[in-house]
Structure formats: C-alpha cells, structure tokens
Motif scaffolding. Sequence first.
Motif, PDB file in Angstrom:
ATOM      1  N   SER A  33       0.812  -1.215   0.000  1.00 40.01           N
ATOM      2  CA  SER A  33       0.000   0.000   0.000  1.00 40.01           C
ATOM      3  C   SER A  33       0.850   1.273   0.000  1.00 40.01           C
ATOM      4  O   SER A  33       0.306   2.362  -0.063  1.00 40.01           O
ATOM      5  CB  SER A  33      -0.914   0.010   1.222  1.00 40.01           C
ATOM      6  OG  SER A  33      -0.142   0.104   2.407  1.00 40.01           O
ATOM      7  N   GLY A  34       2.156   1.153   0.042  1.00 44.46           N
ATOM      8  CA  GLY A  34       3.039   2.315   0.062  1.00 44.46           C
ATOM      9  C   GLY A  34       3.143   2.964  -1.303  1.00 44.46           C
ATOM     10  O   GLY A  34       2.401   2.678  -2.236  1.00 44.46           O
ATOM     11  N   ALA A  35       4.085   3.863  -1.428  1.00 49.16           N
ATOM     12  CA  ALA A  35       4.312   4.570  -2.693  1.00 49.16           C
ATOM     13  C   ALA A  35       4.797   3.577  -3.746  1.00 49.16           C
ATOM     14  O   ALA A  35       5.393   2.553  -3.425  1.00 49.16           O
ATOM     15  CB  ALA A  35       5.361   5.653  -2.480  1.00 49.16           C
ATOM     16  N   PRO A  36       4.533   3.855  -5.012  1.00 46.24           N
ATOM     17  CA  PRO A  36       5.010   2.952  -6.056  1.00 46.24           C
ATOM     18  C   PRO A  36       6.530   2.896  -6.058  1.00 46.24           C
ATOM     19  O   PRO A  36       7.211   3.890  -5.804  1.00 46.24           O
ATOM     20  CB  PRO A  36       4.474   3.564  -7.346  1.00 46.24           C
ATOM     21  CG  PRO A  36       4.100   4.959  -7.005  1.00 46.24           C
ATOM     22  CD  PRO A  36       3.813   4.995  -5.535  1.00 46.24           C
ATOM     23  N   ARG A  37       7.041   1.726  -6.350  1.00 44.50           N
ATOM     24  CA  ARG A  37       8.487   1.536  -6.333  1.00 44.50           C
ATOM     25  C   ARG A  37       9.129   2.189  -7.545  1.00 44.50           C
ATOM     26  O   ARG A  37       8.623   2.123  -8.650  1.00 44.50           O
ATOM     27  CB  ARG A  37       8.812   0.052  -6.328  1.00 44.50           C
ATOM     28  CG  ARG A  37       8.357  -0.627  -5.046  1.00 44.50           C
ATOM     29  CD  ARG A  37       8.742  -2.068  -5.028  1.00 44.50           C
ATOM     30  NE  ARG A  37      10.181  -2.189  -5.139  1.00 44.50           N
ATOM     31  CZ  ARG A  37      10.812  -3.313  -5.431  1.00 44.50           C
ATOM     32  NH1 ARG A  37      10.135  -4.390  -5.657  1.00 44.50           N
ATOM     33  NH2 ARG A  37      12.119  -3.350  -5.514  1.00 44.50           N
ATOM     34  N   VAL A  38      10.260   2.792  -7.311  1.00 47.03           N
ATOM     35  CA  VAL A  38      11.040   3.410  -8.385  1.00 47.03           C
ATOM     36  C   VAL A  38      11.926   2.317  -8.976  1.00 47.03           C
ATOM     37  O   VAL A  38      12.566   1.570  -8.234  1.00 47.03           O
ATOM     38  CB  VAL A  38      11.902   4.561  -7.818  1.00 47.03           C
ATOM     39  CG1 VAL A  38      12.775   5.157  -8.904  1.00 47.03           C
ATOM     40  CG2 VAL A  38      11.024   5.602  -7.170  1.00 47.03           C
ATOM     41  N   PRO A  39      11.988   2.189 -10.306  1.00 47.07           N
ATOM     42  CA  PRO A  39      12.826   1.144 -10.888  1.00 47.07           C
ATOM     43  C   PRO A  39      14.299   1.390 -10.568  1.00 47.07           C
ATOM     44  O   PRO A  39      14.748   2.525 -10.436  1.00 47.07           O
ATOM     45  CB  PRO A  39      12.558   1.235 -12.387  1.00 47.07           C
ATOM     46  CG  PRO A  39      11.980   2.581 -12.595  1.00 47.07           C
ATOM     47  CD  PRO A  39      11.306   2.970 -11.319  1.00 47.07           C
ATOM     48  N   GLU A  40      15.001   0.324 -10.446  1.00 45.56           N
ATOM     49  CA  GLU A  40      16.431   0.415 -10.172  1.00 45.56           C
ATOM     50  C   GLU A  40      17.155   0.979 -11.395  1.00 45.56           C
ATOM     51  O   GLU A  40      16.664   0.926 -12.520  1.00 45.56           O
ATOM     52  CB  GLU A  40      16.979  -0.969  -9.841  1.00 45.56           C
ATOM     53  CG  GLU A  40      16.331  -1.603  -8.628  1.00 45.56           C
ATOM     54  CD  GLU A  40      16.689  -0.907  -7.332  1.00 45.56           C
ATOM     55  OE1 GLU A  40      17.790  -0.327  -7.239  1.00 45.56           O
ATOM     56  OE2 GLU A  40      15.877  -0.945  -6.419  1.00 45.56           O
ATOM     57  N   ASP A  41      18.343   1.504 -11.189  1.00 47.69           N
ATOM     58  CA  ASP A  41      19.100   2.095 -12.291  1.00 47.69           C
ATOM     59  C   ASP A  41      19.484   1.061 -13.343  1.00 47.69           C
ATOM     60  O   ASP A  41      19.522   1.354 -14.528  1.00 47.69           O
ATOM     61  CB  ASP A  41      20.367   2.764 -11.767  1.00 47.69           C
ATOM     62  CG  ASP A  41      20.054   4.064 -11.054  1.00 47.69           C
ATOM     63  OD1 ASP A  41      18.958   4.605 -11.270  1.00 47.69           O
ATOM     64  OD2 ASP A  41      20.904   4.529 -10.278  1.00 47.69           O
ATOM     65  N   TRP A  42      19.768  -0.173 -12.936  1.00 46.04           N
ATOM     66  CA  TRP A  42      20.209  -1.169 -13.903  1.00 46.04           C
ATOM     67  C   TRP A  42      19.100  -1.561 -14.867  1.00 46.04           C
ATOM     68  O   TRP A  42      19.377  -2.030 -15.961  1.00 46.04           O
ATOM     69  CB  TRP A  42      20.765  -2.407 -13.216  1.00 46.04           C
ATOM     70  CG  TRP A  42      19.742  -3.160 -12.422  1.00 46.04           C
ATOM     71  CD1 TRP A  42      19.457  -3.006 -11.108  1.00 46.04           C
ATOM     72  CD2 TRP A  42      18.854  -4.159 -12.906  1.00 46.04           C
ATOM     73  NE1 TRP A  42      18.449  -3.845 -10.744  1.00 46.04           N
ATOM     74  CE2 TRP A  42      18.059  -4.575 -11.823  1.00 46.04           C
ATOM     75  CE3 TRP A  42      18.650  -4.749 -14.141  1.00 46.04           C
ATOM     76  CZ2 TRP A  42      17.085  -5.549 -11.950  1.00 46.04           C
ATOM     77  CZ3 TRP A  42      17.679  -5.721 -14.259  1.00 46.04           C
ATOM     78  CH2 TRP A  42      16.914  -6.112 -13.171  1.00 46.04           C
ATOM     79  N   SER A  43      17.841  -1.370 -14.503  1.00 44.86           N
ATOM     80  CA  SER A  43      16.747  -1.748 -15.390  1.00 44.86           C
ATOM     81  C   SER A  43      16.233  -0.570 -16.205  1.00 44.86           C
ATOM     82  O   SER A  43      15.273  -0.715 -16.953  1.00 44.86           O
ATOM     83  CB  SER A  43      15.601  -2.340 -14.578  1.00 44.86           C
ATOM     84  OG  SER A  43      15.073  -1.366 -13.707  1.00 44.86           O
ATOM     85  N   ASP A  44      16.859   0.579 -16.096  1.00 44.20           N
ATOM     86  CA  ASP A  44      16.431   1.774 -16.809  1.00 44.20           C
ATOM     87  C   ASP A  44      16.891   1.692 -18.263  1.00 44.20           C
ATOM     88  O   ASP A  44      18.090   1.600 -18.528  1.00 44.20           O
ATOM     89  CB  ASP A  44      17.021   3.010 -16.137  1.00 44.20           C
ATOM     90  CG  ASP A  44      16.516   4.304 -16.733  1.00 44.20           C
ATOM     91  OD1 ASP A  44      15.527   4.265 -17.491  1.00 44.20           O
ATOM     92  OD2 ASP A  44      17.100   5.356 -16.434  1.00 44.20           O
ATOM     93  N   PRO A  45      15.969   1.714 -19.246  1.00 46.81           N
ATOM     94  CA  PRO A  45      16.392   1.641 -20.646  1.00 46.81           C
ATOM     95  C   PRO A  45      17.259   2.819 -21.072  1.00 46.81           C
ATOM     96  O   PRO A  45      18.078   2.681 -21.976  1.00 46.81           O
ATOM     97  CB  PRO A  45      15.079   1.635 -21.431  1.00 46.81           C
ATOM     98  CG  PRO A  45      14.031   1.263 -20.460  1.00 46.81           C
ATOM     99  CD  PRO A  45      14.517   1.689 -19.113  1.00 46.81           C
ATOM    100  N   ALA A  46      17.108   3.953 -20.436  1.00 44.47           N
ATOM    101  CA  ALA A  46      17.926   5.109 -20.798  1.00 44.47           C
ATOM    102  C   ALA A  46      19.396   4.876 -20.488  1.00 44.47           C
ATOM    103  O   ALA A  46      20.273   5.487 -21.107  1.00 44.47           O
ATOM    104  CB  ALA A  46      17.429   6.348 -20.056  1.00 44.47           C
TER     105      ALA A  46
END
Length: 70
Positions: A33-46
Amino acid sequence: MIKVVRGNPTPEELAAALAVVQARAAATASAASGAPRVPEDWSDPARIVRARARTPRPGPRAWSRTFWPG
C-alpha cells in the motif's frame, strides 16, 4: 483460517506461529500500500542509450587495425 494438520502444538507454540504469520501479513500489506516503487538504475532503458553514446565508434578502416601479431 489456520488448521493444524499434524501434531499437537501447545497453546504457546500456536500463538507464536500465529504471531509470525500476522507480522508477515502486516509487513506485506504495508509494503503493497506504500508509494510505487522506483525502478532500479540497472533496469532503466535510458542507461543503455547513455552507455552507447559514450562508446567510441569504429572508423571506416578499423577492421585492418584489429590484428595483433603475436
């Protein structure tokens, strides 16, 4: 509902097992129920685009410079 299938736990053992199950359920519910998780840097397509922009590109005759006599 929890049912004891095998064995004969004492009331203290049953209370301890239920306390662990309740604590685990509460932790899972609060995490969901917390805030949405921020994706980790390693999974960032940018990240892939940034890495490719920094790597040098081979020139037109680079194939002739790849041989290392040894």
